[in-house]
Every structure is written in structure tokens, then in C-alpha cells.
Scaffold this motif. Structure first.
Motif, PDB file in Angstrom:
ATOM      1  N   LEU A  99       0.843  -1.185   0.000  1.00 34.43           N
ATOM      2  CA  LEU A  99       0.000   0.000   0.000  1.00 34.43           C
ATOM      3  C   LEU A  99       0.882   1.240   0.000  1.00 34.43           C
ATOM      4  N   VAL A 100       0.574   2.194  -0.883  1.00 36.80           N
ATOM      5  CA  VAL A 100       1.241   3.492  -0.852  1.00 36.80           C
ATOM      6  C   VAL A 100       0.639   4.280   0.308  1.00 36.80           C
ATOM      7  N   VAL A 101       1.497   4.795   1.175  1.00 40.44           N
ATOM      8  CA  VAL A 101       1.079   5.495   2.384  1.00 40.44           C
ATOM      9  C   VAL A 101       1.572   6.935   2.309  1.00 40.44           C
ATOM     10  N   ASP A 102       0.676   7.864   2.586  1.00 40.39           N
ATOM     11  CA  ASP A 102       1.000   9.290   2.549  1.00 40.39           C
ATOM     12  C   ASP A 102       1.623   9.713   3.877  1.00 40.39           C
ATOM     13  N   ALA A 103       2.829   9.190   4.130  1.00 37.11           N
ATOM     14  CA  ALA A 103       3.572   9.502   5.355  1.00 37.11           C
ATOM     15  C   ALA A 103       5.033   9.183   5.104  1.00 37.11           C
ATOM     16  N   ALA A 104       5.885   9.799   5.880  1.00 37.87           N
ATOM     17  CA  ALA A 104       7.323   9.533   5.759  1.00 37.87           C
ATOM     18  C   ALA A 104       7.621   8.080   6.119  1.00 37.87           C
ATOM     19  N   PRO A 105       8.611   7.482   5.470  1.00 34.68           N
ATOM     20  CA  PRO A 105       8.981   6.108   5.818  1.00 34.68           C
ATOM     21  C   PRO A 105       9.271   5.929   7.310  1.00 34.68           C
ATOM     22  N   ALA A 106       9.892   6.925   7.940  1.00 38.26           N
ATOM     23  CA  ALA A 106      10.212   6.816   9.375  1.00 38.26           C
ATOM     24  C   ALA A 106       8.952   6.700  10.223  1.00 38.26           C
ATOM     25  N   ALA A 107       7.877   7.389   9.832  1.00 37.27           N
ATOM     26  CA  ALA A 107       6.624   7.308  10.593  1.00 37.27           C
ATOM     27  C   ALA A 107       6.016   5.914  10.475  1.00 37.27           C
ATOM     28  N   ALA A 108       6.024   5.354   9.273  1.00 34.59           N
ATOM     29  CA  ALA A 108       5.488   4.002   9.086  1.00 34.59           C
ATOM     30  C   ALA A 108       6.340   2.981   9.834  1.00 34.59           C
TER      31      ALA A 108
ATOM     32  N   GLU B 139      14.461 -11.673  10.977  1.00 37.88           N
ATOM     33  CA  GLU B 139      15.108 -10.784  10.012  1.00 37.88           C
ATOM     34  C   GLU B 139      14.886  -9.360  10.508  1.00 37.88           C
ATOM     35  N   PHE B 140      15.891  -8.516  10.347  1.00 39.82           N
ATOM     36  CA  PHE B 140      15.731  -7.127  10.787  1.00 39.82           C
ATOM     37  C   PHE B 140      16.727  -6.248  10.064  1.00 39.82           C
ATOM     38  N   VAL B 141      16.217  -5.277   9.335  1.00 40.41           N
ATOM     39  CA  VAL B 141      17.026  -4.227   8.727  1.00 40.41           C
ATOM     40  C   VAL B 141      16.412  -2.924   9.222  1.00 40.41           C
ATOM     41  N   ASP B 142      17.110  -2.229  10.108  1.00 39.38           N
ATOM     42  CA  ASP B 142      16.562  -1.048  10.768  1.00 39.38           C
ATOM     43  C   ASP B 142      16.046  -0.025   9.750  1.00 39.38           C
ATOM     44  N   GLY B 143      14.821   0.395   9.961  1.00 43.98           N
ATOM     45  CA  GLY B 143      14.197   1.379   9.089  1.00 43.98           C
ATOM     46  C   GLY B 143      13.628   0.806   7.809  1.00 43.98           C
ATOM     47  N   ARG B 144      13.804  -0.499   7.583  1.00 43.94           N
ATOM     48  CA  ARG B 144      13.404  -1.088   6.307  1.00 43.94           C
ATOM     49  C   ARG B 144      12.513  -2.317   6.422  1.00 43.94           C
ATOM     50  N   SER B 145      12.918  -3.315   7.223  1.00 42.43           N
ATOM     51  CA  SER B 145      12.125  -4.553   7.243  1.00 42.43           C
ATOM     52  C   SER B 145      12.369  -5.359   8.512  1.00 42.43           C
ATOM     53  N   TRP B 146      11.331  -6.137   8.855  1.00 45.37           N
ATOM     54  CA  TRP B 146      11.488  -7.133   9.902  1.00 45.37           C
ATOM     55  C   TRP B 146      10.541  -8.297   9.619  1.00 45.37           C
ATOM     56  N   ALA B 147      10.970  -9.467  10.028  1.00 47.60           N
ATOM     57  CA  ALA B 147      10.155 -10.677   9.917  1.00 47.60           C
ATOM     58  C   ALA B 147      10.314 -11.446  11.219  1.00 47.60           C
TER      59      ALA B 147
END
Length: 140
Positions: free
Chosen positions: A20-29, A79-87
Motif C-alpha cells: 500500500l502506498v502510504v502518505d507519510a514519511a517512511p520513518a513514521a510508518a 530478520e531485521f534491517v533497521d528502518g526497512r524490514s522485519w520478519a
């Protein structure tokens, strides 16, 4: 402010995925996705989560997630990449992946599910809308 339905269903890193495209900064999401106190607000199947020790979500972090059906299950961040992804693995089983990508209109939030659980994409689509709203509030 955009609160669209998920824009893409795809296979990413071997997992059926909804975006989903989200109208917010990546840091907020990212903040919404990694704030355990927020999980019950956006996760339809989660009523609570705690880490086993102090700190924040990180690779190898362990804790307990309480489900909407009243079951508490152990989890581990696999899995964890700070600011990008986690599983994570829940109850010892690979579960969902959560990702944030920069986008011209804010960011894309993406949820992946195991190959054996494609029906869970509907739950993830509901969660994406909630994450979008929460992210926009945090970004305001």
C-alpha cells in the motif's frame, strides 16, 4: 491524505505480498510497525505483545504475542534491517514480513505471508489501512 486499498499483490522474497502506498514519511510508518504497543491497533489478530527483556525490536529479539483468540505465543525476530524490514517466527513457525520503502508520495508499506497462508493476505490488507492512518497521524 490517501488511504487506498492495497495496490499490488506480488511474490516478494518467496512470500505472497500485499503493498500500500502510504502518505507519510517512511520513518513514521517504520515507527508504527516496530512499536509493540501499537501492534493491537493495526494488527487484527494481535491484542498485545511484549519483549522478554529491555530494548526495542531487533534481530534475535524474543517476546510474547497475545492473539485475538486468547492464546499467547512466543516470537523471535528472524530478520531485521533497521528502518526497512522485519520478519518473525511465531510459535517456532515463520510468520509475516513487514517492509517500508520510500516512495514519491511518502512510502510503500508491504506485508508478506508464508506460502502456506495466502488467505492471511486479507488480514494484512486490513492492517495496511490501519498502518496508513496511524503513520499519517504520527507524521503530522
Amino acid at each position: 491524505m490517501r488511504f487506498d486499498l492495497p495496490t499490488h499483490l506480488r511474490l516478494r522474497q518467496g512470500m505472497p505480498t500485499v503493498d500500500l502506498v502510504v502518505d507519510a514519511a517512511p520513518a513514521a510508518a517504520w515507527e508504527v510497525l516496530t512499536d509493540l504497543d501499537a501492534w493491537p491497533e493495526w494488527g487484527p489478530t494481535v491484542v498485545g505483545a511484549t519483549l522478554d527483556g529491555p530494548g526495542s525490536l531487533a534481530l534475535g529479539a524474543r517476546g510474547t504475542v497475545r492473539t485475538a483468540v486468547g492464546i499467547a505465543l512466543p516470537f523471535e525476530i528472524s530478520e531485521f534491517v533497521d528502518g526497512r524490514s522485519w520478519a518473525w517466527r511465531v510459535g517456532g513457525v515463520s510468520a509475516t514480513r513487514h517492509e517500508v520503502f520510500p516512495h514519491d508520495h511518502g512510502c510503500v508499506v508491504s506485508f508478506g505471508v508464508p506460502l502456506w497462508a495466502p488467505a492471511y493476505l486479507g488480514v494484512m490488507a486490513i492492517a495496511l489501512g490501519r498502518v496508513a492512518r496511524m503513520s499519517a497521524r504520527r507524521d503530522a
